[in-house]
Scaffold this active site. Sequence first.
Site, mmCIF file in Angstrom:
data_model
loop_
_atom_site.group_PDB
_atom_site.id
_atom_site.type_symbol
_atom_site.label_atom_id
_atom_site.label_comp_id
_atom_site.label_asym_id
_atom_site.label_seq_id
_atom_site.Cartn_x
_atom_site.Cartn_y
_atom_site.Cartn_z
ATOM 1 N N GLU A 1 0.987 -0.992 0.005
ATOM 2 C CA GLU A 1 0.065 -0.054 -0.048
ATOM 3 C C GLU A 1 0.880 1.221 0.162
ATOM 4 O O GLU A 1 1.748 1.417 0.838
ATOM 5 C CB GLU A 1 -0.890 -0.025 1.220
ATOM 6 C CG GLU A 1 -1.649 1.106 1.543
ATOM 7 C CD GLU A 1 -2.424 1.802 0.347
ATOM 8 O OE1 GLU A 1 -3.241 1.138 -0.454
ATOM 9 O OE2 GLU A 1 -2.164 3.060 0.022
ATOM 10 N N ALA A 2 0.655 2.159 -0.729
ATOM 11 C CA ALA A 2 1.477 3.498 -0.899
ATOM 12 C C ALA A 2 1.217 4.303 0.079
ATOM 13 O O ALA A 2 2.139 5.101 0.499
ATOM 14 C CB ALA A 2 1.123 4.064 -2.564
ATOM 15 N N ASN B 1 -13.747 8.443 2.522
ATOM 16 C CA ASN B 1 -15.172 8.593 1.698
ATOM 17 C C ASN B 1 -16.193 9.128 2.533
ATOM 18 O O ASN B 1 -15.851 9.253 3.764
ATOM 19 C CB ASN B 1 -15.791 7.352 0.789
ATOM 20 C CG ASN B 1 -16.202 6.079 1.878
ATOM 21 O OD1 ASN B 1 -16.628 6.355 2.972
ATOM 22 N ND2 ASN B 1 -16.104 5.147 1.264
ATOM 23 N N PHE B 2 -17.428 9.346 2.121
ATOM 24 C CA PHE B 2 -18.460 10.126 3.019
ATOM 25 C C PHE B 2 -19.474 9.322 3.691
ATOM 26 O O PHE B 2 -20.635 9.756 3.960
ATOM 27 C CB PHE B 2 -19.279 11.152 2.011
ATOM 28 C CG PHE B 2 -18.506 12.393 1.671
ATOM 29 C CD1 PHE B 2 -17.116 12.190 2.043
ATOM 30 C CD2 PHE B 2 -18.971 13.485 1.302
ATOM 31 C CE1 PHE B 2 -16.399 13.343 1.594
ATOM 32 C CE2 PHE B 2 -18.337 14.628 0.757
ATOM 33 C CZ PHE B 2 -16.961 14.509 1.013
ATOM 34 N N TYR B 3 -19.192 7.799 3.800
ATOM 35 C CA TYR B 3 -20.110 6.940 4.575
ATOM 36 C C TYR B 3 -21.060 6.352 4.146
ATOM 37 O O TYR B 3 -22.060 5.887 4.736
ATOM 38 C CB TYR B 3 -20.178 7.531 6.094
ATOM 39 C CG TYR B 3 -18.809 7.955 6.945
ATOM 40 C CD1 TYR B 3 -18.659 7.239 7.888
ATOM 41 C CD2 TYR B 3 -18.316 9.186 6.542
ATOM 42 C CE1 TYR B 3 -17.442 7.620 8.799
ATOM 43 C CE2 TYR B 3 -17.173 9.476 7.176
ATOM 44 C CZ TYR B 3 -16.839 8.695 8.494
ATOM 45 O OH TYR B 3 -15.879 9.086 9.312
ATOM 46 N N VAL C 1 4.076 0.621 -5.603
ATOM 47 C CA VAL C 1 4.464 -0.377 -6.632
ATOM 48 C C VAL C 1 4.685 0.364 -7.977
ATOM 49 O O VAL C 1 4.071 1.419 -8.279
ATOM 50 C CB VAL C 1 3.133 -1.061 -6.759
ATOM 51 C CG1 VAL C 1 3.266 -2.228 -8.225
ATOM 52 C CG2 VAL C 1 3.138 -2.082 -5.712
ATOM 53 N N HIS D 1 -16.669 9.052 -8.505
ATOM 54 C CA HIS D 1 -16.913 7.749 -8.372
ATOM 55 C C HIS D 1 -16.738 7.179 -9.725
ATOM 56 O O HIS D 1 -17.394 6.496 -10.495
ATOM 57 C CB HIS D 1 -18.608 7.542 -8.623
ATOM 58 C CG HIS D 1 -19.198 7.778 -7.126
ATOM 59 N ND1 HIS D 1 -20.574 7.758 -6.812
ATOM 60 C CD2 HIS D 1 -18.470 7.676 -6.073
ATOM 61 C CE1 HIS D 1 -20.565 7.834 -5.500
ATOM 62 N NE2 HIS D 1 -19.457 7.814 -4.997
HETATM 63 C C1 LIG Z 1 -14.047 11.822 -1.354
HETATM 64 C C2 LIG Z 1 -14.589 10.715 -1.633
HETATM 65 C C3 LIG Z 1 -16.056 10.285 -1.204
HETATM 66 C C4 LIG Z 1 -16.593 9.160 -1.419
HETATM 67 N N1 LIG Z 1 -17.952 8.961 -0.777
HETATM 68 C C5 LIG Z 1 -18.452 7.641 -0.963
HETATM 69 C C6 LIG Z 1 -19.502 7.597 -0.157
HETATM 70 O O1 LIG Z 1 -20.043 8.213 0.522
HETATM 71 N N2 LIG Z 1 -20.205 6.330 -0.493
HETATM 72 C C7 LIG Z 1 -19.902 5.361 -1.162
HETATM 73 O O2 LIG Z 1 -20.253 4.207 -1.246
HETATM 74 N N3 LIG Z 1 -18.719 5.531 -2.181
HETATM 75 C C8 LIG Z 1 -17.948 6.632 -1.671
HETATM 76 N N4 LIG Z 1 -17.030 7.155 -2.776
HETATM 77 C C9 LIG Z 1 -16.335 5.996 -3.794
HETATM 78 C C10 LIG Z 1 -15.848 4.766 -3.189
HETATM 79 O O3 LIG Z 1 -15.209 5.279 -1.720
HETATM 80 C C11 LIG Z 1 -14.833 4.318 -3.937
HETATM 81 O O4 LIG Z 1 -15.769 3.998 -5.203
HETATM 82 C C12 LIG Z 1 -14.161 2.939 -3.398
HETATM 83 O O5 LIG Z 1 -13.759 3.062 -2.332
HETATM 84 C C13 LIG Z 1 -12.971 2.537 -4.536
HETATM 85 O O6 LIG Z 1 -12.264 1.143 -4.019
HETATM 86 P P1 LIG Z 1 -11.237 0.673 -4.840
HETATM 87 O O7 LIG Z 1 -10.836 -0.533 -4.244
HETATM 88 O O8 LIG Z 1 -11.690 0.522 -6.523
HETATM 89 O O9 LIG Z 1 -9.923 1.679 -4.742
HETATM 90 P P2 LIG Z 1 -9.266 2.446 -3.375
HETATM 91 O O10 LIG Z 1 -10.050 2.042 -2.129
HETATM 92 O O11 LIG Z 1 -9.084 3.831 -3.654
HETATM 93 O O12 LIG Z 1 -8.083 1.456 -3.216
HETATM 94 C C14 LIG Z 1 -7.035 1.721 -4.332
HETATM 95 C C15 LIG Z 1 -5.637 1.696 -3.156
HETATM 96 O O13 LIG Z 1 -4.501 1.538 -4.064
HETATM 97 C C16 LIG Z 1 -3.421 2.304 -3.597
HETATM 98 N N5 LIG Z 1 -2.461 2.299 -4.568
HETATM 99 C C17 LIG Z 1 -2.436 3.032 -5.861
HETATM 100 N N6 LIG Z 1 -1.665 3.056 -6.566
HETATM 101 C C18 LIG Z 1 -0.586 2.406 -5.720
HETATM 102 C C19 LIG Z 1 0.933 1.817 -5.944
HETATM 103 N N7 LIG Z 1 1.447 2.083 -7.228
HETATM 104 N N8 LIG Z 1 1.512 1.313 -5.149
HETATM 105 C C20 LIG Z 1 0.661 1.096 -3.876
HETATM 106 N N9 LIG Z 1 -0.565 1.262 -3.745
HETATM 107 C C21 LIG Z 1 -1.256 1.793 -4.560
HETATM 108 C C22 LIG Z 1 -3.981 3.343 -2.844
HETATM 109 O O14 LIG Z 1 -3.164 4.085 -2.374
HETATM 110 C C23 LIG Z 1 -5.330 2.912 -2.446
HETATM 111 O O15 LIG Z 1 -5.044 2.596 -1.172
HETATM 112 C C24 LIG Z 1 -16.147 8.300 -2.485
HETATM 113 C C25 LIG Z 1 -14.804 8.513 -2.835
HETATM 114 C C26 LIG Z 1 -14.102 9.436 -2.458
HETATM 115 C C27 LIG Z 1 -12.847 9.759 -3.174
#
Ligand SMILES: Cc1cc2nc3c(=O)[nH]c(=O)nc-3n(C[C@H](O)[C@H](O)[C@H](O)COP(=O)(O)OP(=O)(O)OC[C@H]3O[C@@H](n4cnc5c(N)ncnc54)[C@H](O)[C@@H]3O)c2cc1C
Length: 629
Positions: free
Chosen positions: A66-67, A123-125, A263, A555
């Site tokens: 994890e970065a 995120n916003f829960y 990574v 999103h």
């Molecule tokens: C501000 C915000 C508010 C939101 N509010 C809501 C909400 O209220 N309700 C809801 O349902 N959804 C919400 N969302 C959307 C939801 O949180 C995301 O769609 C979801 O969490 C994405 O999951 P994921 O596993 O695809 O990516 P992420 O959870 O973003 O995970 C990707 C991970 O990979 C890591 N990473 C990336 N590149 C590298 C690398 N090169 N080396 C090592 N690690 C790396 C990142 O640091 C991160 O930890 C929100 C998103 C944001 C940004």
Amino acid sequence: MFISRLVAPIVTLFLCLGEGNVVEALTASAFAAYPFDYIIVGGGTAGLVVANRLSANPNIKVGVLEAGASGLDDPIIYTPGKVGWAVGTSYDWNFETIEQPVLNDRKLGWSRGKALGGSSAINFYVWMRGNKPDYDAWANLGNAGWDFDSMIPYFKKPEHFHEPSPTDATNFKLDYVTADHGSTGPINTCYSIQYGGSHQYWHDTLNNLGVPRRDTFGGSNWGVWTGLTSVNPNNRTRSYSASQYYLPFSYRTNLHVLTNAMVRKVVIQNVGGHQTATGVVFTHGGVDYTVNAASEVILSAGTVQSPQILELSGVGNPTVLSAAGIPLKVNSPKVGENLQDRIMTVMLYEIDPSVENQDPLQDPIELAELELEYNTNHTGLLTVLPTDFAYVPLHYFLNSTYVNYLRGLVTGTDDRTNNIKSKLNHTLDLGSMEFVFDPNQLFPLITPEPGKKYGTVFQMLQYPFSTGSIHIPAAVGGVSPTSDDHPIIDPKYYEGDGIVDMYTMAEAQKFADSIARESPLSSIIVQRVVPPEPAPGTETDWLQYVKDTTISDWHPIGTCAMGGTGGIADGVVDEKLKVYGVKRLRVVDASIIPVQISSHLQGTVYAIAEKGADMILQDYQCKRRRRRR
Ligand SMILES: Cc1cc2nc3c(=O)[nH]c(=O)nc-3n(C[C@H](O)[C@H](O)[C@H](O)COP(=O)(O)OP(=O)(O)OC[C@H]3O[C@@H](n4cnc5c(N)ncnc54)[C@H](O)[C@@H]3O)c2cc1C
Ligand SMILES: *[C@@H]1O[C@H](CO)[C@@H](O)[C@H](O)[C@H]1NC(C)=O
Ligand SMILES: *[C@@H]1O[C@H](CO)[C@@H](O)[C@H](O)[C@H]1NC(C)=O
Ligand SMILES: *[C@@H]1O[C@H](CO)[C@@H](O)[C@H](O)[C@H]1NC(C)=O
Ligand SMILES: *[C@@H]1O[C@H](CO)[C@@H](O)[C@H](O)[C@H]1NC(C)=O
């Protein structure tokens, strides 16, 4: 409110608190030398789910890179009332789009979580689920097993729903069907115990506009409701992948998480004539390491960075790769394409100063008192979240003539476009536009005047036609980009068929404005301040307003989409989430979603990760059986 905070630059030490068993994290060099079966790139929302499910088998050795750092002990990560505070801090990648021509060449901020837990940490829960046709569309593209009915067990598996008290259910207008929720999963979901000063008016206001109260988890999510939240009910803290899927299981000696580990690429080698993922290159503390994965590498770096890492590893469009000076290993033309983000506009209203909102949090003395109350009793303003939701079908704000006109503007003929086009149907009861009211100024649109209070109306388009891309940049002076170089994010908002999104947003804006003018909500509204009330006899130019103020609702999906029947010509992974053209490599995160859904995404991302983990474990068992024979 967007306070920048320094995160304690602690080493990547992870101590399991409270579980008795204390496991020290591996150093980076020990991690690199460890004989892992699976390496997961990204300890975010999806990544930690997969890590948890695989490492439940003590024979499977799982490593997570994890970065970001851990925010597990940081109140700005776990306190509901501080929603939004981590945006723009070091817990955020702080990406930006390139200039968007239809949006007056504006570059839009793109938040993504950079922490253990990824975007689930910031995120916003909001906890919710899309419509049945949303997921059925994925299956109809040829991705077997991804229809709504097949997904139900995976929607429930992550969730532990806590029923509200009957008094709360009545007082706060909570509509739910217990059977539609999970009861034994790691992520706690519950309703808030305290609400802002607009909540009591919200449902009646939407009812007066013809939108009924409805429960929304059964496959149809339009209506007006009180939002369910991903919060631990015992202490009112954020319930997310790091706190629920990782921390309580960090004692497992076959599970190793390395934070602050960036990574660089997946190592892809020709093994027996097949391009095969054998490990990962990462940087930690300024030193590069390579770690091997005996079984598989899983990319869970999210919609922005999973395609970035594929391209840096030689998997992608030959034109993009040659410009970047990256040797091509697999010609996969859809890597980074098919980007569909959610589009948002907000309006600001001055509200009555007597309305209870989060303003006391701006005062250091009041904040300290609220923190004491929150920490001692788990009550008070710091438990309050935005929970006033409505998802509204098109016929509430577009007449049939206009819908037919918009349909005529759509030029795309591919299956995905046709799917979105089918949702552009005046008679369908799909929640096409989301409206939220919160009695706070959640975006810095103006400098607040002392003594005044503000409320925000949000409007979010659920089924966008706008389709863009995310790619690594070209080499500069012969030097290829690395994962430190932010990819080029071009959502192409309102371009091409996306023009339909712009017109839809402009029309919906009138409905959004009518919410604040409808009783009983109107009783607490003083005046609109952004955009300003029009001069007498004139009307607000909503189309211009939409161009001027559209922002991202965070999103984004689709950049490593499931290809369905079209295979590598239409996507990046198959329905088992295996990357086309590469053995032992999968993508498990929001990027695999082929068509946007009408919902906040986290519940669906958890479900994708649970399903992905199941498929990985099935393959693991098959391989073991084959080996034994
Ligand atoms: C501000 C915000 C508010 C939101 N509010 C809501 C909400 O209220 N309700 C809801 O349902 N959804 C919400 N969302 C959307 C939801 O949180 C995301 O769609 C979801 O969490 C994405 O999951 P994921 O596993 O695809 O990516 P992420 O959870 O973003 O995970 C990707 C991970 O990979 C890591 N990473 C990336 N590149 C590298 C690398 N090169 N080396 C090592 N690690 C790396 C990142 O640091 C991160 O930890 C929100 C998103 C944001 C940004
Ligand atoms: C809150 O409770 C959860 C368990 O429900 C626990 O994991 C977490 O550490 C607690 N958080 C705080 C800040 O006490
Ligand atoms: C916690 O709740 C108790 C009981 O309501 C109350 O007396 C006390 O003042 C509260 N503590 C704080 C710090 O708010
Ligand atoms: C339908 O809506 C459009 C866009 O608002 C408007 O211009 C038109 O007059 C409306 N047509 C009818 C028949 O109401
Ligand atoms: C719109 O939806 C209705 C109801 O499902 C359906 O009968 C009709 O064919 C659809 N129209 C278009 C143009 O897709």
